[in-house]
Design a protein around this motif. Structure first.
Motif, PDB file in Angstrom:
ATOM      1  N   GLN A 557     -48.873  46.347  46.177  1.00 11.67           N
ATOM      2  CA  GLN A 557     -47.551  45.962  46.173  1.00 11.67           C
ATOM      3  C   GLN A 557     -46.302  45.294  44.927  1.00 11.67           C
ATOM      4  O   GLN A 557     -45.001  45.831  45.505  1.00 11.67           O
ATOM      5  CB  GLN A 557     -46.953  46.027  47.367  1.00 11.67           C
ATOM      6  N   ARG A 559     -45.996  42.394  46.058  1.00  6.14           N
ATOM      7  CA  ARG A 559     -45.170  41.061  47.015  1.00  6.14           C
ATOM      8  C   ARG A 559     -45.585  39.398  45.839  1.00  6.14           C
ATOM      9  O   ARG A 559     -44.356  38.860  46.260  1.00  6.14           O
ATOM     10  CB  ARG A 559     -45.616  40.999  47.735  1.00  6.14           C
ATOM     11  N   THR A 580     -49.797  50.670  58.623  1.00  4.22           N
ATOM     12  CA  THR A 580     -50.701  49.632  58.780  1.00  4.22           C
ATOM     13  C   THR A 580     -51.882  49.787  57.804  1.00  4.22           C
ATOM     14  O   THR A 580     -52.267  51.160  57.802  1.00  4.22           O
ATOM     15  CB  THR A 580     -51.442  48.787  59.847  1.00  4.22           C
ATOM     16  N   LEU A 590     -54.287  43.769  57.042  1.00  2.00           N
ATOM     17  CA  LEU A 590     -53.675  43.407  55.945  1.00  2.00           C
ATOM     18  C   LEU A 590     -51.979  42.959  55.454  1.00  2.00           C
ATOM     19  O   LEU A 590     -51.486  42.637  55.066  1.00  2.00           O
ATOM     20  CB  LEU A 590     -53.771  43.963  54.229  1.00  2.00           C
ATOM     21  N   CYS A 591     -51.379  44.456  56.357  1.00  2.00           N
ATOM     22  CA  CYS A 591     -49.989  45.346  55.922  1.00  2.00           C
ATOM     23  C   CYS A 591     -49.929  45.048  56.626  1.00  2.00           C
ATOM     24  O   CYS A 591     -50.152  46.706  57.101  1.00  2.00           O
ATOM     25  CB  CYS A 591     -50.029  45.459  54.656  1.00  2.00           C
ATOM     26  N   SER A 592     -48.285  45.226  57.508  1.00  2.00           N
ATOM     27  CA  SER A 592     -47.839  46.361  58.433  1.00  2.00           C
ATOM     28  C   SER A 592     -46.422  46.417  58.322  1.00  2.00           C
ATOM     29  O   SER A 592     -45.165  45.656  58.025  1.00  2.00           O
ATOM     30  CB  SER A 592     -47.154  45.609  59.987  1.00  2.00           C
ATOM     31  N   ILE A 593     -45.865  47.775  58.284  1.00  2.00           N
ATOM     32  CA  ILE A 593     -44.791  48.195  58.003  1.00  2.00           C
ATOM     33  C   ILE A 593     -44.270  49.126  59.343  1.00  2.00           C
ATOM     34  O   ILE A 593     -44.585  49.798  60.020  1.00  2.00           O
ATOM     35  CB  ILE A 593     -44.390  49.789  56.821  1.00  2.00           C
ATOM     36  N   GLN A 619     -39.588  51.338  51.200  1.00  2.00           N
ATOM     37  CA  GLN A 619     -39.478  50.531  52.077  1.00  2.00           C
ATOM     38  C   GLN A 619     -38.215  49.884  51.418  1.00  2.00           C
ATOM     39  O   GLN A 619     -37.821  50.208  49.619  1.00  2.00           O
ATOM     40  CB  GLN A 619     -40.538  49.479  51.867  1.00  2.00           C
ATOM     41  N   LEU A 624     -45.073  51.136  48.376  1.00  2.00           N
ATOM     42  CA  LEU A 624     -46.114  51.543  48.628  1.00  2.00           C
ATOM     43  C   LEU A 624     -46.835  53.173  47.674  1.00  2.00           C
ATOM     44  O   LEU A 624     -46.414  53.514  48.220  1.00  2.00           O
ATOM     45  CB  LEU A 624     -46.812  51.310  50.087  1.00  2.00           C
TER      46      LEU A 624
END
Length: 760
Positions: A557, A559, A580, A590-593, A619, A624
């Motif tokens: 992504q 980041r 996730t 590892l990542c939560s949206i 987002q 993503l």
């Protein structure tokens, strides 16, 4: 639906049995795979597969594969049904002979070419061919690096010329021109060169498409086109698209009987959907059904009356009413009418009426997450443990003990019944509202206090939990149909749960039914849903509360500002609270949206990353990018992510179908689609199909109004409580349907008039 295969050729060894599975493919893209049936030459699959087809295709194909002891898969044969022939087999059990599978016959895609004939000063003419582009080429072993080879074929010609290789695309743009000299014959006397003088019937241009492979086996053939030069006889210019064809190498194929056959039941429907305003009259008529007095005079109820199977009407009606937040009023109205017609409380909601079919369909759509939470853990355990549960002495194996099996079955039933009766708090709001309405209707109609619970339990046990236990693969609890032994165990458990659910005096059943119908009060304090939302919003949230899990490919992504933007395989998990991804199944995220942070979800154009089946989750700060395993899976993820996030306050009304790279979007913004119109189109198609019954129902209304006596036998199948109101609605339906039929006919005429041979 791949049903079964028979007479598959035996394995060339001492153990002649095979371990076979079947795949479903759109052209060459696999979208579904059955379980492996071991040690059989007549494997039975019996697995249902349903999907929305998100792209154009030429063939719906079914391949039978054999897996050997080294876990290597080899193809045995295939069945390929052309798209235009699917309606011929619609809804019928059909046996197809398996055809041989060879690289020369596995083709898909199309090519755009331009041919031109020019005259030169010498005694020769020049044929020039411009290979412009291709679309929809297959991806071979995860990659597609195509090039074209062009040859002029004739009695003494075989020279070939090649384009450059286009890397990592199955929609290559070539735009390369090749020249071939055509000799002028001695007999030529006319001023203008005419290619027919050189016996064009024996000359043709051939365009072969190849995948440039790094493997030692050489390049893979993707398809060919042969274009006779006589197409230039009139104008000297020919510009056209061609479907790629299998290689014509003159070799004889295997005997079809040697490969066996495959039984299929294919159901294929295709909808052409007009702009939303075209459906306004019919849609408004349908959405008024819940408020119509009596409800039997409503458009939705009439659809159920004229359709051959109630299920035909239930599927689009439920989806339409869910989409517009009207499902609970509609189901309450038709359930109340059915209760009023029911004489025996023991048969309440036990028939295949429109009410029961609509509630079944609503539970399938709204209750998937409920089933996942309630049943999936123990169903997975049953399928993994393989404990014997056979209690029929005739079917008992020698190594099994009847008492042990009975105890295994009792423990499974006890555990499942316990989790069901304690699951009331997880039941979706829309189901609770429906069950509350059923309870009230039954309590008003019958004196027996237990009827209010049997009205609910007939659905929750007999029509929801029991079928899910019996066929977990149809309810997304298992990927495939269980093996015969496990299937027998699940059958015994399902029958027992059905029996327990039908016992009106059961304390547990009464407790669950009571819990379900009172849950709307409980959920205010539990925070299960935001009760302050509108009914439409609540219905949409319930529809979207599925849980999906799958391995897919995601792009970093970004980041970290200087981090690598590479692609990695991750385990994705969606709940109605968050989206996730994890390094592998069972590990920490590892990542939560959070769902409320999803602004839009849409398909990504292939040109963005030169990769197929990609979509983006937008987002506030970034997007993503995810690649699904096939086009059907991509469509499923896009649909459910869109539905689960469509109530977000900051949701975008427009989206970018390309990636955000180098500080800008690679596209223009487009409006999001809605699917309510498609359901209305399907309802129109049903009304149009059963127009003769609509006319007969109008006659029945007239007969009932004029003759106040026994009904004529030919009209007795229709439920008509108010002939005048029903006739008025029928007239409006016929008018709306005829208007849409005219629009469809005009569209077909316009399309036929504008379509040019050879155009894309």
């Amino acid at each position: 639906v791949p049903c079964e295969a028979k007479n598959i050729p035996p394995y060339p060894g001492p153990n002649k049995m095979r371990d076979c599975y079947c795949t479903v493919n759109l052209d060459q893209e696999e979208v579904f795979r059955t379980k492996i049936v071991e040690k059989s030459l007549c494997p039975f699959y019996g697995e249902d597969f349903y999907c929305e087809i998100p792209r154009s295709f030429r063939h719906l194909s079914f391949y039978i594969f054999d897996r050997d002891v080294f876990r290597r898969d080899s193809s045995i044969g295939k069945v390929a049904v052309k798209k235009e022939n699917l309606q011929k087999y619609h809804g019928k059990d059909t046996w197809f002979q398996l055809q041989p599978v060879s690289a020369d016959s596995e083709v898909q895609g199309k090519v755009h070419v331009e041919l031109r004939l020019s005259e030169v000063i010498t005694d020769n003419g020049i044929v020039c061919i411009n290979v412009l582009e291709c679309q929809g080429l297959p991806i071979v072993n995860g990659q597609c690096d195509p090039y074209a080879a062009v040859s002029l074929l004739g009695p003494t010609r075989s020279e070939a010329k090649k384009t450059k290789v286009k890397r990592k695309t199955n929609n290559p743009q070539f735009d390369e021109v090749f020249y071939f000299e055509v000799t002028r014959p001695p007999s030529y006397t006319r001023r203008h060169f005419d290619v027919e003088e050189e016996d064009v019937d024996k000359m043709a241009l051939r365009v072969d498409l190849w995948n440039a492979s790094n493997l030692k086996f050489g390049d893979e053939f993707l398809g060919e086109v042969r274009i006779p030069l006589k197409v230039l006889a009139h104008s000297g210019l020919h510009d056209a698209w061609y479907f790629l064809q299998p290689r014509d190498n003159g070799s004889k194929s295997e005997k079809l009987d040697d490969l066996g056959s495959l039984r299929l039941n294919i159901v294929y429907t295709e909808d052409h959907v007009f702009p939303s305003e075209s459906y306004s009259p019919l849609r408004d008529l349908l959405l008024r059904s819940a408020r119509m007095e009596p409800v039997s005079a409503s458009a939705a109820h009439i659809l159920g009356e004229v359709c051959r199977e109630k299920q035909e009407a239930a599927i689009p009606l439920v989806r339409l009413f869910l989409h517009y937040g009207e499902i609970v009023p509609f189901l309450s109205a038709i359930a109340q009418a059915e209760v009023n017609r029911t004489q025996d409380p023991n048969t309440i909601f036990r028939g295949n009426s429109l009410t029961s079919k609509c509630i079944d369909e609503t539970m399938k759509l709204a209750g998937m997450h409920y089933l996942q939470v309630t049943l999936k853990p123990i169903i997975d355990e049953i399928c993994a443990d393989h404990k014997p549960c056979e209690i029929d002495p005739v079917k008992l194996k020698e190594s099994e003990n009847l008492e042990t099996n009975r105890e295994n079955l009792r423990q499974y039933v006890d555990r499942i019944f316990t989790v069901i009766t304690k699951s009331g708090v997880s039941c979706p709001t829309v189901m609770c509202d429906i069950f509350s309405s059923l309870r009230e209707s039954a309590a008003k109609r019958f004196q027996d206090p237990d009827v209010r619970y049997t009205a609910v339990s007939s659905f929750i046990f007999l029509r929801f939990f029991a079928p899910a236990i019996l066929s977990p693969n149809l309810f997304q609890l298992r990927p495939h149909h269980p093996d015969p032994s496990t299937s027998r165990t699940l059958t015994l458990i399902s029958k027992t749960i059905q029996t327990l659910g039908s016992l009106s005096k059961s304390k547990s059943v009464s407790h669950l039914a009571s819990q379900l119908v009172q849950l709307v009060l409980v959920e205010k304090t539990k925070g299960i849903v935001q009760v302050s939302r509108s009914q439409k919003t609540r219905s949409e949230v319930t529809l979207a509360s599925l849980v999906l899990t799958r391995f897919m490919i995601k792009r970093a992504q970004g980041r970290n500002r200087f981090g690598m933007k590479n692609f990695k395989k991750r385990w994705f998990r969606l709940t109605n609270h968050e989206f996730t991804y994890h390094k592998s199944k069972g590990e920490n995220a590892l990542c939560s949206i959070p769902i409320e942070n999803i602004l839009a979800v849409e398909r990504l154009e292939e040109e963005s990353f030169k990769m197929k089946n990609m979509f983006q989750v937008i987002q506030p700060e970034r997007a993503l990018y995810i690649q699904a395993n096939n086009c059907v899976e991509a469509r499923d993820w896009i649909d459910i992510l869109t539905k689960v996030s469509q109530c977000n306050r900051k949701r975008l009304s427009t989206y970018h179908p390309s990636a955000y790279l180098n500080g800008h979007w690679l596209c223009f913004s487009l409006d999001l689609d809605v699917d309510g119109d498609r359901e209305t189109e399907r309802i129109f198609s049903l009304f149009s199909t059963y127009m003769a019954k609509l006319v007969k129902m109008q006659e029945a209304c007239g007969s009932k109004s004029v003759y106040d006596g026994p009904e004529q036998e030919e009209y007795s199948s229709f439920i008509i409580d108010d002939p005048q109101e029903t006739y008025k609605t029928l007239k409006q339906i016929v008018s709306a349907v005829q208007t849409l039929e005219q629009e469809h006919a005009q569209y077909k005429r316009d399309k036929f008039r504008k379509t040019k041979y050879g155009s894309q």
